[in-house]
Design an enzyme around this catalytic site. Structure first.
Site, mmCIF file in Angstrom:
data_model
loop_
_atom_site.group_PDB
_atom_site.id
_atom_site.type_symbol
_atom_site.label_atom_id
_atom_site.label_comp_id
_atom_site.label_asym_id
_atom_site.label_seq_id
_atom_site.Cartn_x
_atom_site.Cartn_y
_atom_site.Cartn_z
ATOM 1 N N SER A 588 -53.670 -38.041 42.496
ATOM 2 C CA SER A 588 -53.634 -38.561 43.854
ATOM 3 C C SER A 588 -52.180 -38.597 44.342
ATOM 4 C CB SER A 588 -54.306 -39.936 43.919
ATOM 5 O OG SER A 588 -54.491 -40.339 45.254
ATOM 6 N N ASP A 663 -64.212 -34.271 47.360
ATOM 7 C CA ASP A 663 -63.212 -35.306 47.613
ATOM 8 C C ASP A 663 -63.143 -35.640 49.099
ATOM 9 O OD1 ASP A 663 -60.977 -36.943 47.733
ATOM 10 O OD2 ASP A 663 -59.829 -35.764 46.291
ATOM 11 N N HIS A 695 -62.874 -38.175 44.688
ATOM 12 C CA HIS A 695 -61.423 -38.196 44.484
ATOM 13 C C HIS A 695 -61.036 -38.365 43.025
ATOM 14 C CE1 HIS A 695 -57.292 -38.392 45.517
ATOM 15 N NE2 HIS A 695 -57.146 -39.672 45.239
#
Length: 718
Positions: A588, A663, A695
């Site tokens: 991320s 995602d 995600h």
């Protein structure tokens, strides 16, 4: 002593030594700390309302029950058995495990089995159970109001409720699927938003978000499990683009009428910190402008929707970030506690509803994490805070009139607190580097305490690495906290490969005094296989105050990289680090940082694994990005400097990029555009996709993910 007995004793004595050389499997390294290697805990630990008694679950299968303990006598008895529920309900399919019990009041509870809800009442030491209601299978955003025994929920984009008579009322009937009522996804869960439905204190009304997304661009999320693949369009407001519009409605189930609060004419402002006054007459909302540098705490009439007045305003040259609802003080309709970072750290301020600041409740170079309870008699809040250490969380009582604080725990580590209704007793659950989990019940205003759980070390039989805390300094002298994890069987005369794991984004803190000391069993797995692992929280990370976080403002990925390079310099200074065999990994924001390091500071790391990375901040969501970067129109240089699509030619080393195909947070297009840029520039990139995952890659597939990452480092660093 005969030889056979001697051999048995020798074998027995050798078991612990042998067992301590056990290594983690990849399954254990990935999922173990939450499954088979989780420290012992007390399930369903909670206080019964209106009492000085706590409960937790004991036993297993059909013998499972809730054990009640009265303090300070520590008198224990069995309060509720699974058999009581099954016998009381006479279900055609009996429950096979004790459900999660929620307390309505001292002798009344409820629980759910799927979408079926049941209530239980204790009368004359005998439980009576009955069916409360059944919600539709596709019900979402479920909110139960314990006071009035009503339930609100959404189906698709519309809002419903089960009222006090058990009747279902449809609050909204909106045919446009892009207009959502009661959704928890308002403002993409920024600003502390976790729900979209707000019952009034007595349950006479229910407030709810109405989110209009019709003006936001559609964004495709493809389900590849069907043949052909199926597109499910979502809405994704990107930085600098059109955002959704939000208002707040109030529904009265008696009149069946809805009013909407007059929250102003700026359609793309943000509404958060939704709070009812205790008398249900007013609703307070923190209104934040699109620029996120100006906040108004406004008061509205709950019956008419009219704006009443602004209590106060907050501004900041960079950004204001409201995250908490108001906490009204016990037995008061006009005094409350407000959370603010106005002095550089998240602290508490005592106000009245005329907007007058009565006093600051907390103050100092540390921050408040939670308000967990209140004691009306002593005029104290029970809070958790970082006052002792930025890497720890401790429990305090604090007087809301004079700010006097008392530390309620006496052990290093990360503490969480469950407080009884009166605010007189605390269940203190804590961990530290060498404490897997302890639970202590203690009095708030005396020294009385009792340990009720000391969990054994679930990792005692494993070969554990040496772990050291590291403190470095940023360019401006700010302390930076990190950890170095040494290979098991470490030999200072050898050279070892290194893996740097990082995140370094807002609201996340990796370095704490928690269990396990490493912070992650995968780090220890890698240490067992000959790696040094290093991790550090640079500026921009959470739990260190506003200046520390705002050091990255308008230039995400710049100061953070400078700080991580301090970690690199430290590692290179160690004689046992092989600077030619260094890898880096993050997910991320950490994936953005990993890719940034490989492109903006090429040649330092031989290989890298970047998961779910932001590549171009102009393609990330409005609320988060504009807080830290302003808009692309306002800050073109900042966006350009950190746009990784323009830097692919700098790649010098091996890079594996991984993304979840579904995602909705960092959209798949981010890494796909990076792949295209690599192709256009003749740059080789390794790439892997996880179909069906959003995600994060979760569940059993996460073992596959971590094995792939491990194999990549083994291939290029071993």
């Amino acid at each position: 002593m005969n030889k056979s007995l001697l051999s048995v004793l020798i074998a027995a004595a050798s078991v612990p030594a042998f067992a301590q050389h056990q290594q983690f499997t990849m399954q254990e390294a990935t999922l173990g700390i939450k499954t088979n290697l989780a420290p012992q805990n007390l399930k369903q630990l909670n206080w019964i309302p209106g009492t000085d008694a706590y409960v937790y679950a004991v036993g297993s299968k059909e013998q499972e029950a809730l054990l009640r303990t009265i303090v300070p006598q520590m008198k224990a008895d069995t309060l509720l058995r699974l058999t009581d529920i099954n016998n009381g309900l006479s279900l055609s399919k009996p429950l096979t495990a004790l459900p999660s019990v929620e307390w309505i009041k001292r002798n009344e509870c409820y629980f759910s089995d799927g979408n079926d809800y049941y209530t239980g009442t204790l009368k004359n030491n005998r439980w009576e159970f009955s069916k409360w209601c059944s919600l539709p299978e596709n019900a979402e955003n479920i909110q139960v109001d314990n006071h009035s025994k009503q339930i609100a929920y959404t189906i698709d984009n519309n809002l419903f409720m089960v009222d006090v008579y058990g009747k279902t009322q449809q609050i909204s009937n909106e045919p446009n699927k892009d207009i959502l009522y009661g959704s928890a996804k308002v403002h993409r869960n920024e600003f502390g938003i976790a729900e979209g439905i707000f019952f009034s204190p007595k349950g006479n009304m229910v407030a709810f978000y109405r989110m209009d997304q019709t003006m936001v661009n559609n964004y495709p999320i493809i389900d590849w499990s069907t043949n052909p693949g199926k597109n499910t369009d979502g809405k994704y407001p990107m930085a600098g683009g059109t955002s959704h519009e939000v208002t707040l409605g109030v529904y009265n189930p008696i009149t069946k009428k809805t009013v909407f609060l007059n929250t102003g004419t700026a359609k793309d402002h943000y509404l958060t910190c939704i709070t009812w006054s205790p008398d249900e007459q007013y609703i307070f909302i923190a209104i934040l402008n699109r620029e996120q540098n100006h906040l108004w705490l406004n008061k509205y009439d709950a019956k008419t929707g009219a704006f009443v007045n602004t209590l106060f305003e907050e501004t900041d040259s960079k950004y204001v970030e409201p995250q908490h609802a108001l906490t009204f003080l016990p037995n008061s309709n006009n005094e409350f506690v407000w959370w603010s970072q106005r002095d550089g750290y998240m602290h508490l301020y005592h106000y009245n509803t005329d907007g007058k600041l009565i006093n600051g409740v907390t103050k100092g170079d540390w921050l408040v994490n939670e308000i967990v309870g209140e004691n009306a008699g002593s005029k104290e809040l029970i809070i958790t805070a970082t006052k002792e250490s930025a890497k720890e969380k401790h429990i305090y009582s604090v007087n809301w009139n004079n700010g006097k604080m008392t530390l309620l725990d006496n052990a290093a580590g990360v503490h969480t607190a469950i407080v009884n209704e009166a605010g007189t007793y605390v269940l203190d659950k804590y961990q530290s580097a060498d404490v897997p989990r302890n639970i202590v019940v203690k009095a708030v205003n005396s020294k009385w305490n009792k340990t009720i759980l000391q969990a054994a070390d679930p990792l005692a039989s494993y070969e554990r690495p040496k772990i050291e805390n590291v403190e470095l300094k940023a360019d401006d002298g700010t302390p930076l906290y990190g950890k170095i994890i040494y290979p098991t069987g470490f030999d200072a005369h050898k050279k070892y490969p290194v893996i740097v794991y990082l995140y370094n984004g807002p609201h996340v803190q990796l370095i704490t005094n928690g269990f396990p000391a490493s912070g992650n069993l995968w780090y220890e797995y890698m240490a067992q296989h000959g790696y040094i692992v290093f991790t550090m929280d640079g500026r921009g990370s959470g739990n260190r105050g506003l200046k520390f976080e705002q050091a990255t403002f308008r230039q995400l990925g710049t100061a953070e990289l400078d700080d991580q390079l301090k970690g690199v310099d430290y590692l290179k200074s160690l004689p046992y680090v092989d600077a030619n065999r260094m890898g880096i990994h993050g997910w991320s924001f950490g994936g953005f940082m990993t890719t940034s390091m490989m492109l903006r500071h090429p040649g330092i790391f031989k290989c890298a694994v970047a998961g779910g990375p932001v590549i171009d901040w102009s393609m990330y969501e409005v609320m988060y990005t504009e807080r830290y970067m302003d808009t692309p129109q306002e800050n073109p240089d900042g966006y350009a400097n950190n746009n990784l699509l323009t830097k692919v030619k700098n790649l010098n080393g091996k890079l594996l990029m991984i993304h979840g195909a579904q995602d909705p947070v960092v959209v798949w297009q981010q890494s796909m555009k990076f792949v295209k840029a690599c192709v256009d520039n003749g740059v080789q990139l390794d790439y892997f996709v996880y179909p069906g995952h959003e995600h994060n890659v979760l569940g059993k597939d996460r073992v596959h993910l971590m094995q792939k990452i491990t194999d990549y480092f083994d291939e290029y660093l071993k």
